[in-house]
Design an enzyme around this catalytic site. Structure first.
Site, mmCIF file in Angstrom:
data_model
loop_
_atom_site.group_PDB
_atom_site.id
_atom_site.type_symbol
_atom_site.label_atom_id
_atom_site.label_comp_id
_atom_site.label_asym_id
_atom_site.label_seq_id
_atom_site.Cartn_x
_atom_site.Cartn_y
_atom_site.Cartn_z
ATOM 1 N N CYS A 25 -1.711 -65.232 44.831
ATOM 2 C CA CYS A 25 -0.926 -66.008 45.657
ATOM 3 C C CYS A 25 -1.046 -67.589 45.295
ATOM 4 C CB CYS A 25 -1.276 -66.074 46.986
ATOM 5 S SG CYS A 25 -0.516 -64.609 47.780
ATOM 6 N N ALA A 57 1.637 -61.794 44.982
ATOM 7 C CA ALA A 57 2.204 -61.016 46.280
ATOM 8 C C ALA A 57 3.574 -61.929 46.360
ATOM 9 C CB ALA A 57 1.506 -60.988 47.239
ATOM 10 N N TYR A 181 -2.738 -56.122 54.713
ATOM 11 C CA TYR A 181 -1.060 -56.567 54.878
ATOM 12 C C TYR A 181 -0.320 -55.309 55.244
ATOM 13 C CZ TYR A 181 -2.631 -60.842 52.769
ATOM 14 O OH TYR A 181 -3.409 -62.145 52.492
ATOM 15 N N LEU A 298 -15.296 -59.254 41.463
ATOM 16 C CA LEU A 298 -16.558 -59.686 40.643
ATOM 17 C C LEU A 298 -16.912 -58.903 39.363
ATOM 18 C CD1 LEU A 298 -19.100 -60.931 43.498
ATOM 19 C CD2 LEU A 298 -17.579 -62.461 42.021
HETATM 20 C C1 LIG Z 1 -6.458 -67.552 44.672
HETATM 21 C C2 LIG Z 1 -6.447 -66.058 45.026
HETATM 22 C C3 LIG Z 1 -5.137 -65.303 45.298
HETATM 23 C C4 LIG Z 1 -5.076 -64.018 45.606
HETATM 24 N N1 LIG Z 1 -3.937 -63.372 46.098
HETATM 25 C C5 LIG Z 1 -3.661 -62.196 45.891
HETATM 26 C C6 LIG Z 1 -2.460 -61.603 45.887
HETATM 27 O O1 LIG Z 1 -1.565 -62.338 45.613
HETATM 28 N N2 LIG Z 1 -2.434 -60.146 45.994
HETATM 29 C C7 LIG Z 1 -3.511 -59.427 45.872
HETATM 30 O O2 LIG Z 1 -3.387 -58.189 45.870
HETATM 31 N N3 LIG Z 1 -4.757 -60.180 45.784
HETATM 32 C C8 LIG Z 1 -4.807 -61.381 45.698
HETATM 33 N N4 LIG Z 1 -5.916 -61.786 45.568
HETATM 34 C C9 LIG Z 1 -7.181 -61.188 45.589
HETATM 35 C C10 LIG Z 1 -7.443 -61.025 43.785
HETATM 36 O O3 LIG Z 1 -6.325 -60.108 43.268
HETATM 37 C C11 LIG Z 1 -8.723 -60.341 43.422
HETATM 38 O O4 LIG Z 1 -8.598 -58.691 44.085
HETATM 39 C C12 LIG Z 1 -10.011 -60.545 44.136
HETATM 40 O O5 LIG Z 1 -10.001 -62.025 43.834
HETATM 41 C C13 LIG Z 1 -11.273 -59.966 43.378
HETATM 42 O O6 LIG Z 1 -10.961 -60.273 42.194
HETATM 43 P P1 LIG Z 1 -12.010 -61.319 41.130
HETATM 44 O O7 LIG Z 1 -13.454 -61.194 41.822
HETATM 45 O O8 LIG Z 1 -11.934 -61.253 39.871
HETATM 46 O O9 LIG Z 1 -11.344 -62.597 41.931
HETATM 47 C C14 LIG Z 1 -6.197 -63.177 45.252
HETATM 48 C C15 LIG Z 1 -7.201 -63.990 45.052
HETATM 49 C C16 LIG Z 1 -7.418 -65.188 44.646
HETATM 50 C C17 LIG Z 1 -8.693 -65.912 44.422
#
Ligand SMILES: Cc1cc2nc3c(=O)[nH]c(=O)nc-3n(C[C@H](O)[C@H](O)[C@H](O)COP(=O)(O)O)c2cc1C
Length: 361
Positions: A25, A57, A181, A298
């Protein structure tokens, strides 16, 4: 060639490698429509070399937005606005494009995270939220428990959104059933205390997700995948056993993949966060289904990503924050793993001298 840079398949969509950009998002839309921020942000990510970019999303109804600045797809005009973004990206990048369709339920109507993320009152631009039961999340206002009619409307909204997404030119649709959600709220006994056939037994709590999946799948020819939270990380919540049961049911219905995240439903969640912390959930599900699981959370190092795919813990990996921090992560991963990567012709002259042969044309 590394496993990470081998081709992969999500339904009938072929990805050039196993790297997926997770939905994020941006809280930068205007009345649901993408803005210049999206062109800049998505345009940057589209030059990353990842196999698939799943855009944030995108709400199927106005009240399903997390914040007033979320993307939406509840009208043909919004579908057309997304189509223009898709066309812009396609002119300059071969990256495959997915869209995540969602509804925030009782977690809707909040401020942008960088403004504190607090619930917005009516005078601040907020609205009444909907949920399976009138149980509030954290400090948020108590939502309205959805009537059968409202459930039917939400199903239709997902179907209409999916049709618009297909018309807009996306390659793939992801249903958002994670992070507390609306669809996750139906799955979890902590947020779903309904007494009709959408609440009670695990079968009843899974009913809405499965019905929406079936109707969306029937309405479009694109691959449809589902993102879940594999556990609520709290006593009495949704858990990995339910997630495996759900994944099996989705697979039987022709689901293209399962994207395995966790948490977000209960403020009581107890999570110890460390590299790969969600990968064991993806692995447990991957062992039970033939459709691909996507591991996320992560994953930051190329060797770490390679090991997840090479050992069969998941068929794909997704990165979110790591891609914002380093939008050329796949280039650097290819360099680390001794692979080649295709880059836009405009950028070919940037190949480092000591990495001659990294770029394929
Ligand atoms: C800025 C931001 C926005 C996110 N928006 C969504 C989203 O729209 N839909 C979703 O399923 N997860 C969303 N997430 C979660 C990420 O898709 C991801 O599952 C989570 O950050 C863990 O992965 P990472 O460690 O690579 O960041 C968001 C995460 C971040 C950092």
């Amino acid at each position: 060639m590394s496993h990470l840079f081998s081709q992969g398949q999500l339904g009938d969509l072929t990805l050039s490698n196993r790297i997926i950009i997770a939905p994020m998002c941006q809280y930068s839309a205007a009345e649901g429509a993408p803005t210049d921020w999206h062109s800049v942000h998505l345009g940057t990510l589209a030059q990353s070399g990842a196999g698939l970019l799943i855009i944030e999303a995108t709400s199927v109804t106005p009240e399903g937005r997390i914040s007033p600045w979320d993307l939406g797809i509840w009208s043909d005009e919004l579908g057309d606005a997304l189509q223009r973004e898709v066309e812009k990206i396609r002119r300059w990048s071969p990256i495959k494009l997915g869209i995540q369709l969602g509804h925030a339920g009782r977690k809707a109507s909040v401020d942008a995270p960088w403004k504190g993320g607090k619930a917005l009152s009516g005078s601040e631009g907020g609205w009444e939220t909907l949920a399976p039961s009138s149980l509030a999340f954290s400090e948020n206002p108590t939502p309205k428990a959805m009537s059968s009619e409202e459930i039917a409307q939400i199903k239709q909204a997902f179907v209409d959104g999916a049709r618009r997404a297909q018309r807009a030119g996306f390659d793939l649709i992801e249903l958002h059933a994670a992070h507390g959600y609306l669809l996750h709220q139906f799955l979890s006994p902590l947020s779903n205390q309904r007494t009709d056939n959408y609440g009670g037994s695990p079968e009843n709590r899974m009913r809405l997700v499965l019905e929406i999946f079936d109707e969306v799948k029937a309405a479009v020819s694109l691959p449809v995948g589902v993102r879940i939270s594999a556990t609520d990380w709290t006593e009495g919540g949704w858990d990995i056993d339910g997630s495996i049961q759900l994944a099996r049911a989705l697979e039987g219905r022709g689901c293209a993949y399962i994207h395995v995240s966790s948490g977000g439903l209960s403020p009581a969640q107890q999570i110890t966060i460390s590299p790969n912390y969600q990968v064991p959930f993806a692995q447990q599900i991957q062992q039970q289904v033939a459709m691909p699981a996507i591991a996320v959370g992560l994953i930051t190092e190329p060797e770490q990503a390679e090991a997840i795919i090479a050992t069969g813990q998941a068929e794909f990996i997704a990165l979110a924050r790591g891609m914002l921090y380093d939008p050329r992560w796949p280039w650097h991963a290819a360099a680390k793993l001794g692979d080649k990567i295709a880059v836009a012709p405009q950028y070919q002259r940037s190949e480092p001298h000591h990495l001659r042969g990294l770029f394929s044309v």
